[in-house]
Design a protein around this motif. Structure first.
Motif, short mmCIF file in Angstrom:
data_model
loop_
_atom_site.label_atom_id
_atom_site.label_comp_id
_atom_site.label_asym_id
_atom_site.label_seq_id
_atom_site.Cartn_x
_atom_site.Cartn_y
_atom_site.Cartn_z
N ILE A 53 0.86 -1.18 0.00
CA ILE A 53 0.00 0.00 0.00
C ILE A 53 0.90 1.23 0.00
O ILE A 53 1.80 1.35 0.84
CB ILE A 53 -0.93 0.02 1.23
CG1 ILE A 53 -1.94 -1.12 1.17
CG2 ILE A 53 -1.67 1.37 1.33
CD1 ILE A 53 -2.84 -1.20 2.40
N HIS A 54 0.65 2.13 -0.93
CA HIS A 54 1.41 3.39 -1.01
C HIS A 54 0.54 4.50 -0.42
O HIS A 54 -0.52 4.82 -0.95
CB HIS A 54 1.79 3.70 -2.46
CG HIS A 54 2.50 5.01 -2.62
ND1 HIS A 54 1.83 6.23 -2.60
CD2 HIS A 54 3.81 5.31 -2.81
CE1 HIS A 54 2.71 7.20 -2.77
NE2 HIS A 54 3.91 6.67 -2.90
N HIS A 55 0.98 5.08 0.68
CA HIS A 55 0.21 6.10 1.38
C HIS A 55 0.91 7.46 1.25
O HIS A 55 2.13 7.55 1.38
CB HIS A 55 0.06 5.74 2.86
CG HIS A 55 -0.78 6.71 3.64
ND1 HIS A 55 -2.16 6.77 3.52
CD2 HIS A 55 -0.44 7.66 4.54
CE1 HIS A 55 -2.62 7.70 4.32
NE2 HIS A 55 -1.60 8.27 4.95
N SER A 56 0.13 8.50 1.02
CA SER A 56 0.68 9.85 0.87
C SER A 56 -0.38 10.87 1.24
O SER A 56 -1.53 10.52 1.53
CB SER A 56 1.14 10.08 -0.57
OG SER A 56 0.01 10.11 -1.45
N ASP A 57 0.03 12.14 1.24
CA ASP A 57 -0.97 13.20 1.36
C ASP A 57 -1.60 13.41 -0.02
O ASP A 57 -1.31 12.67 -0.97
CB ASP A 57 -0.34 14.48 1.91
CG ASP A 57 0.85 14.94 1.07
OD1 ASP A 57 0.84 14.72 -0.16
OD2 ASP A 57 1.79 15.53 1.64
N ARG A 58 -2.44 14.41 -0.13
CA ARG A 58 -3.14 14.65 -1.40
C ARG A 58 -2.42 15.68 -2.26
O ARG A 58 -3.04 16.42 -3.01
CB ARG A 58 -4.56 15.12 -1.11
CG ARG A 58 -5.40 14.08 -0.38
CD ARG A 58 -6.74 14.65 0.02
NE ARG A 58 -6.57 15.76 0.95
CZ ARG A 58 -7.53 16.63 1.27
NH1 ARG A 58 -8.72 16.50 0.73
NH2 ARG A 58 -7.29 17.61 2.12
N GLY A 59 -1.10 15.70 -2.16
CA GLY A 59 -0.31 16.62 -2.98
C GLY A 59 -0.48 16.34 -4.45
O GLY A 59 -0.74 15.21 -4.87
N ILE A 60 -0.30 17.37 -5.25
CA ILE A 60 -0.54 17.26 -6.68
C ILE A 60 0.41 16.26 -7.34
O ILE A 60 0.06 15.60 -8.33
CB ILE A 60 -0.42 18.65 -7.35
CG1 ILE A 60 -0.93 18.62 -8.79
CG2 ILE A 60 1.01 19.17 -7.26
CD1 ILE A 60 -1.04 20.00 -9.42
#
Length: 357
Positions: free
Chosen positions: A187-194
């Protein structure tokens, strides 16, 4: 500091007699003090050696490092080490800085949060990602994209670039996935950055079979591990380096990441390094306390309390029951006293029962 035995004007025997001590006790204490001072010098020397590579290594991490480097007889206790470093002005003070690098207002598709800060039981099941900035001496900025394993906190991929564009983040995740045998389990998790929501980035993850997870708000605690890694690299290494060019910054970043992965101990990893944690499986004991309190969540249907509110509710119910019993007892006593007085005035008056009050 000179001892009494080094003075020509003062007799050790006379001073010991005045204080009610023996000469033997004086020389034993002198020998013990000499050993303690020598041991302190060795401890401070090791601390200085550690802080050459990790300038902001905290006292608790130094304590565990000293336990491994020194024999148990000479290794200091935790509180003694705190006092020793405080006496010599070697305690670390933290500083807070914040610069925005996330642009979450865009038209790209966002994905649900599959991670939710859940505890992992082995490495390479959840990766968290983020971007942070590095300031050069001339005032220019460089941007560091990081991919971190959520279980071991090891940095598995990174890229340093001169712009905040897509290439830096994409190159970092390509390097990381290139080392992985089964990316379909990830699972690749990140913020909602562009950068993370762009078509090229999400397309690459989908081609590799990686599931995509994103935060649902601007709260940094939703991507806490990635934010913490950013702060560690900058506060403990990069902010202490002098970097004038891209090549200098690239070299310092590479050195800092290597030290972070191989030598820095984490309280969240039971004082293991990320490389050590990546080699094991199963839950890892945390050695830090969270002082955040989750607020009660209000919904349209019902109130969803957390553990703290449940505890308060149980206390309130117990106090209410006790108050009800005490009130009932008081009313019973008052009623009996009042009835005894009425019997003297008019014995034909009937009082209501306690149930009717």
């Amino acid at each position: 500091m000179a001892g009494l035995h080094e003075s020509e004007d003062i007799s050790v025997s006379r001073v010991c007699a005045l204080l009610g001590k023996t000469k033997q006790a004086y020389y034993e204490r002198l020998h013990t003090f000499s050993k303690e001072r020598t041991n302190d010098e060795i401890i401070l020397q090791i601390v200085c050696e550690i802080r050459k590579e990790m300038p902001v290594a905290g006292t608790r991490k130094l304590y565990y490092e000293l336990q491994n480097r020194m024999e148990s007889v000479y290794a200091p206790g935790r509180d003694y080490l705190f006092n020793l470093l405080r006496y010599y002005g070697l305690l670390i003070r933290k500083s807070k800085r914040r610069v925005r690098t996330t642009m979450s207002f865009h038209q790209f598709h966002t994905y649900p949060n599959l991670y939710n800060n859940s505890l992992q039981k082995e490495a390479n099941r959840v990766w968290v990602s983020d971007i942070t900035y590095i300031r050069l001496c001339n005032g220019d900025f460089l941007y560091l994209s990081l991919i971190t394993d959520a279980y071991s906190h090891m940095i598995v991929g990174w890229n340093l670039s001169e712009s905040l564009g897509l290439d830096g983040a994409l190159n970092a995740v390509k390097k990381a996935i290139g080392k992985l045998d089964h990316p379909e389990l990830l699972i690749h998790h990140s913020d909602r950055g562009i950068q993370y929501c762009s078509h090229a980035y999400t397309r690459f993850l989908k081609e590799k079979g990686v599931r995509i997870s994103m935060t649902q708000s601007g709260n940094p605690r939703d991507n806490a591990i990635a934010e913490r890694v950013n702060g560690i690299l900058k506060h403990e290494w990069l902010d202490h380096y002098t970097m004038s060019t891209f090549q200098q910054a690239l070299q310092q970043v590479s050195s800092a990441i290597n030290l972070y992965n191989t030598k820095r101990r984490h309280q969240s990893l039971n004082y293991m390094t990320p490389v050590q944690a990546a080699q094991i499986k199963g839950p890892i004991q945390r050695r830090w306390k969270s002082y955040y309190r989750t607020k009660t969540i209000l919904t349209d249907e019902k109130v969803v309390p957390n553990e703290f509110t449940n505890k308060n509710n149980r206390i309130f119910e117990a106090q209410s029951k006790r108050f009800s019993k005490e009130t009932q007892s008081i009313r019973q006593v008052d009623s009996e006293n009042f009835a005894s007085k009425l019997d003297v005035v008019n014995p034909n008056i009937t009082l209501p029962t306690n149930d009717n009050l």
